[in-house]
Scaffold this motif. Structure first.
Motif, PDB file in Angstrom:
ATOM      1  N   THR A 143     -14.402  16.526 -10.348  1.00  0.00           N
ATOM      2  CA  THR A 143     -15.549  16.657  -9.431  1.00  0.00           C
ATOM      3  C   THR A 143     -16.801  17.017 -10.224  1.00  0.00           C
ATOM      4  N   ASP A 146     -18.246  14.057 -11.867  1.00  0.00           N
ATOM      5  CA  ASP A 146     -18.930  13.248 -10.854  1.00  0.00           C
ATOM      6  C   ASP A 146     -20.304  13.818 -10.501  1.00  0.00           C
ATOM      7  N   THR A 147     -20.335  15.139 -10.339  1.00  0.00           N
ATOM      8  CA  THR A 147     -21.607  15.799  -9.989  1.00  0.00           C
ATOM      9  C   THR A 147     -22.612  15.649 -11.125  1.00  0.00           C
ATOM     10  N   PRO A 265     -14.253  18.534  -3.380  1.00  0.00           N
ATOM     11  CA  PRO A 265     -13.526  17.935  -4.502  1.00  0.00           C
ATOM     12  C   PRO A 265     -13.319  16.430  -4.329  1.00  0.00           C
ATOM     13  N   VAL A 266     -13.447  15.682  -5.435  1.00  0.00           N
ATOM     14  CA  VAL A 266     -13.157  14.238  -5.402  1.00  0.00           C
ATOM     15  C   VAL A 266     -11.636  14.051  -5.303  1.00  0.00           C
ATOM     16  N   ASP A 269      -9.222  15.426  -7.996  1.00  0.00           N
ATOM     17  CA  ASP A 269      -9.004  16.885  -7.977  1.00  0.00           C
ATOM     18  C   ASP A 269      -8.116  17.298  -6.817  1.00  0.00           C
TER      19      ASP A 269
END
Ligand code: F6P
Length: 331
Positions: A143, A146-147, A265-266, A269
């Motif tokens: 995550t 990604d962020t 969370p993606v 995760d």
């Protein structure tokens, strides 16, 4: 046989910790175990601040960032007196198994506790830094990539518009996993990670050479440098000044900071957190103690706690190769 299990989240919170709690709660219910949640990391263990984690808690939990148990870094737990106090409290609460979701500091704390408490201890790796050996990934890491990636995508828009140079600082404590992966995924132009940092002069010369070469080929352009935290002396300001002294101006610094710790969370995760939460509880009552559960090649593994911090976890070779050749092939 019925067991009393306690769980806590400790150190830097990471997206997916709640998903892991959810899996542990459900598995405990299936097995008929009682589950207590200590609040505020090891502080809760010292202060006897705990809640009962019932099945009702699990509704809408998997997608929540942060941790419903809250977290903390607890200095007094590191002392023998603190660990003894925690051991006494665990005995009083009749806990059979303590599950700790956290990073290497939390695992060292758990290992220290085991000198004074003979109950079962199971660690689950949860940190955005991914700096824990014995597992391919830690909960929260995907995550955070990604962020950071989507933040750098946005930085690129304004960088392109002004044809500016941006320095983007990414978290990772003393490891470059997050910086390297965020840099690759956002097609950054350069990355500075602790694993490859030699000297400031060495990095500066490479950066300046690349910016100048590209400017000669393409004229004005944007250039994004991802910088892992704690690497450059005096941080982004130091790097910006050093670039200025080499004739590179109009540099803008962006520190992504704690934004990287937040958010829902993606899927990777959530999957990792669920697998590890379930697996940890499946080990309750076995002889496995002072261990971490991790995942290697998508299979759960059991690793002695001290193995998780004894050797520095290396960056992925293929990713290093990719980043290096993508950085260099254009110049
Ligand atoms: O370990 C996770 C982490 O976010 C690191 O990347 C960072 O260096 C540190 O925690 C920040 O800690 P704190 O939130 O206590 O400032």
């Amino acid at each position: 046989m019925s067991k009393r299990v306690a769980i806590l989240t400790s150190g830097g919170d990471a997206p997916g910790m709640n998903a892991c709690l959810r899996a542990a709660i459900i598995k405990c219910k299936c097995e008929g175990y009682e589950l207590l949640g200590y609040k505020h990391g090891y502080n809760g263990l010292l202060e006897q601040e705990f809640i009962s984690l019932s099945f009702d808690t699990t509704h809408n939990l998997i997608q929540q960032g942060g941790t419903i148990l809250h977290s903390a870094r607890c200095k007094s737990f590191k002392t023998d007196a603190g660990a003894k106090q925690a051991a006494n409290n665990l005995r009083k609460a009749k806990i059979d198994t303590l599950v700790v979701i956290g990073g290497d500091g939390s695992f060292k704390g758990a290992a220290h506790l085991s000198q004074f408490w003979d109950g079962q201890i199971i660690g689950i790796p949860g940190t955005i830094d991914n700096d824990i050996a014995g597992t391919d990934a830690t909960i929260g890491y995907y995550t955070a990539i990604d962020t950071a990636m989507s933040s750098i995508d946005k930085v690129r828009d304004t960088a392109d518009a002004f044809e500016r140079i941006f320095l983007v600082e990414v978290m990772g404590r003393h490891a470059g996993f997050l910086a390297l992966n965020a840099a690759i995924a956002s097609a950054a132009d350069y990355v500075i990670v602790p694993e490859f940092f030699k000297t400031t002069d060495d990095e500066l010369n490479k950066i300046v050479k690349q910016i100048k070469a590209r400017r000669e080929q393409q004229g004005a352009l944007s250039f994004i440098i991802v910088v892992a935290e704690n690497v450059w002396p005096e941080g982004l300001l130091g790097l910006s000044n050093a670039l200025h002294n080499k004739g590179i101006d109009d540099v803008r610094p962006v520190t992504l900071g704690h934004v990287q710790r937040g958010g829902s969370p993606v899927s990777q995760d959530r999957l990792l957190a669920t697998t590890l939460g379930e697996f940890a509880i499946s080990l309750v009552g076995t002889n496995h103690t002072n261990i971490m559960v991790g995942e290697v090649n998508q299979r759960p593994v059991i690793v002695p706690l001290e193995e998780t911090w004894k050797h520095a976890k290396p960056l992925n070779d293929a990713q290093i190769c990719a980043m290096k050749s993508l950085m260099n092939e254009r110049y």
